[in-house]
Design an enzyme around this catalytic site. Structure first.
Site, PDB file in Angstrom:
ATOM      1  N   HIS A   1      -4.363   1.189 -12.711  1.00 49.37           N
ATOM      2  CA  HIS A   1      -4.044  -0.378 -13.148  1.00 49.37           C
ATOM      3  C   HIS A   1      -2.918  -0.342 -13.983  1.00 49.37           C
ATOM      4  O   HIS A   1      -1.971  -1.033 -13.835  1.00 49.37           O
ATOM      5  CB  HIS A   1      -5.402  -0.780 -13.919  1.00 49.37           C
ATOM      6  CG  HIS A   1      -6.317  -1.211 -13.037  1.00 49.37           C
ATOM      7  ND1 HIS A   1      -7.678  -1.841 -13.650  1.00 49.37           N
ATOM      8  CD2 HIS A   1      -6.623  -0.841 -11.677  1.00 49.37           C
ATOM      9  CE1 HIS A   1      -8.281  -1.793 -12.564  1.00 49.37           C
ATOM     10  NE2 HIS A   1      -8.024  -1.388 -11.374  1.00 49.37           N
TER      11      HIS A   1
ATOM     12  N   SER B   1       0.762  -0.984   0.045  1.00 44.73           N
ATOM     13  CA  SER B   1      -0.032   0.127  -0.085  1.00 44.73           C
ATOM     14  C   SER B   1       0.756   1.256  -0.270  1.00 44.73           C
ATOM     15  O   SER B   1       2.056   1.149   0.466  1.00 44.73           O
ATOM     16  CB  SER B   1      -0.865  -0.027   1.134  1.00 44.73           C
ATOM     17  OG  SER B   1      -1.686   1.202   1.427  1.00 44.73           O
ATOM     18  N   ARG B   2       0.251   2.420  -0.178  1.00 46.08           N
ATOM     19  CA  ARG B   2       1.117   3.723  -0.363  1.00 46.08           C
ATOM     20  C   ARG B   2       1.268   4.295   1.290  1.00 46.08           C
ATOM     21  O   ARG B   2       1.926   5.122   1.588  1.00 46.08           O
ATOM     22  CB  ARG B   2       0.479   4.699  -1.322  1.00 46.08           C
ATOM     23  CG  ARG B   2       0.687   4.301  -2.751  1.00 46.08           C
ATOM     24  CD  ARG B   2       0.502   5.617  -3.448  1.00 46.08           C
ATOM     25  NE  ARG B   2       0.725   5.217  -4.941  1.00 46.08           N
ATOM     26  CZ  ARG B   2      -0.250   4.906  -5.774  1.00 46.08           C
ATOM     27  NH1 ARG B   2      -1.539   5.073  -5.497  1.00 46.08           N
ATOM     28  NH2 ARG B   2       0.218   4.542  -7.164  1.00 46.08           N
TER      29      ARG B   2
ATOM     30  N   LYS C   1     -10.217  -5.748 -13.227  1.00 46.33           N
ATOM     31  CA  LYS C   1     -11.094  -5.149 -14.431  1.00 46.33           C
ATOM     32  C   LYS C   1     -11.139  -3.701 -14.271  1.00 46.33           C
ATOM     33  O   LYS C   1     -11.351  -3.135 -13.200  1.00 46.33           O
ATOM     34  CB  LYS C   1     -12.105  -6.053 -15.001  1.00 46.33           C
ATOM     35  CG  LYS C   1     -13.386  -5.862 -13.623  1.00 46.33           C
ATOM     36  CD  LYS C   1     -14.176  -4.522 -13.555  1.00 46.33           C
ATOM     37  CE  LYS C   1     -14.776  -4.622 -12.609  1.00 46.33           C
ATOM     38  NZ  LYS C   1     -15.220  -3.033 -12.347  1.00 46.33           N
TER      39      LYS C   1
ATOM     40  N   ASP D   1     -16.767   0.655 -15.257  1.00 50.40           N
ATOM     41  CA  ASP D   1     -16.894  -0.183 -13.790  1.00 50.40           C
ATOM     42  C   ASP D   1     -18.122  -1.378 -14.227  1.00 50.40           C
ATOM     43  O   ASP D   1     -17.662  -2.412 -13.816  1.00 50.40           O
ATOM     44  CB  ASP D   1     -17.415   0.821 -12.742  1.00 50.40           C
ATOM     45  CG  ASP D   1     -17.146  -0.006 -11.543  1.00 50.40           C
ATOM     46  OD1 ASP D   1     -16.137  -0.027 -10.948  1.00 50.40           O
ATOM     47  OD2 ASP D   1     -18.252  -0.505 -10.880  1.00 50.40           O
TER      48      ASP D   1
END
Length: 345
Positions: A90, A47-48, A108, A189
């Site tokens: 992504h 994670s950031r 996706k 989405d």
């Protein structure tokens, strides 16, 4: 155990997974990987935020956490990274992992624009690394059976496919679904599911006639399209209709109409449990049943691990050509409804 060039040693006891990002979808995969203890080990999460990574690792039993995506991409014990970040991330995150020698399963849509998808897959081809778009529905046994049945010709030629996915979203404009900076919108989405479903049976359309509306943020929030397919030497002309929305609950139905019968799913996105097959000349349909373990991602994860064990860089269930075709179709649909331009389009 780290792989090189997209190949996992055949005698490896389990596949080492890394998860990039710590949102809801990441937690679903973590839970499902726990259902496959003989096949998968959740090695690392990145994670950031170091605190978020540590909290995720503690909750889901991940061996170690990383406070940056770069650290995860360099983890020597990770065989494949699941990229679970928002749509706009992504491409850069998957590219980062590929450049670090990691295979990737990317949530996706693979990227938000065709040019990005082409670049990402070209990099994977160059490095000999596995990439798969996380289109979990295409790995489900019932949907695979429907595709095989239709492809066999037993139900005749496909003339029309109808696919839809939508729900009523009432969250704030800052939510990723409505945020243009995060590549929000119904088409990317929700629309990716019906377009992939149609692609499975008819391939890439010749024409895309799209209509839709926009949210106050400018992203598309409701969209429909008619897809057309010219006659070929192997089949007659065909059509498809796709619908996606963030403004109304839909039955999420998938129907394939053929000259000698039809196949139908209700809630094909929401872990379909039943496939109905109608054959002309019969009084009653055939009904096939199946179950989804956990959240539904186990089939997808098992396909990834099968490919890695076999040294395959792409899955025949979600091939690169289909991912690229769907990306182009989504882009054309967005253009037809006047959706905002995507970075890298």
């Amino acid at each position: 155990m780290r792989h090189d060039g997209g190949v996992t040693e055949p005698d490896a006891p389990t596949t080492g997974w890394g998860i990039l990002s710590t949102g809801h979808i990441a937690s679903v995969l973590a839970k499902d990987l726990a259902l496959l203890p003989d096949e998968a080990t959740l090695v690392a999460v990145g994670s950031r935020s170091a605190d978020k990574a540590a909290a995720f690792a503690a909750e889901y039993g991940v061996r170690r956490s990383h406070g940056s995506y770069e650290e995860l991409a360099a983890d020597p014990d990770v065989d494949v990274v699941y990229v679970a970040s928002p749509h706009n991330d992504h491409f850069p995150s998957a590219k980062l992992c590929l450049e670090g020698g990691q295979a990737v399963l990317v949530e996706k849509p693979l990227t938000v624009a065709p040019a990005q998808a082409e670049e990402l897959l070209a990099l994977a081809q160059e490095r000999g690394l596995f990439v798969m778009e996380a289109m979990w529905t295409r790995t489900h046994p019932l949907i695979r059976h429907a595709a095989e049945l239709v492809a066999s010709g037993e139900l005749g030629d496909v003339r029309h496919v109808d696919a839809q996915f939508g729900f009523a979203f009432d969250g704030p404009d800052s939510h990723r679904l409505l945020d243009p900076a995060q590549a929000g919108g119904a088409i990317l989405d929700a629309g990716v599911y019906p377009v992939h479903a149609v692609n499975l049976f008819l391939g890439e359309p010749e024409d895309v006639l799209g209509y839709g509306t926009a949210a106050s943020t400018g992203v598309d929030d409701h969209a429909a399209a008619l897809l057309t397919y010219p006659a070929t030497s192997d089949r007659p002309a065909a059509t498809a209709s796709v619908l996606c929305t963030l403004r109304a609950g839909l039955p999420n139905r998938l129907a394939v109409y053929c000259t000698k019968g039809r196949v139908m799913f209700d809630d094909f996105y929401l872990r379909p449990a039943e496939l109905t097959v109608w054959r002309d000349g019969t009084d009653a349909p055939e009904e096939l049943l199946a179950s989804w373990p956990g959240g539904g991602y186990t089939f997808e994860a098992q396909e990834v691990m099968r490919c890695l064990r076999a040294g395959e860089v792409e899955s025949p269930l979600v091939p690169w050509a289909d991912t690229l075709a769907v990306s182009r179709t989504l882009s054309r649909w967005q253009d037809a409804v006047g959706a905002p331009a995507r970075t890298g389009a």
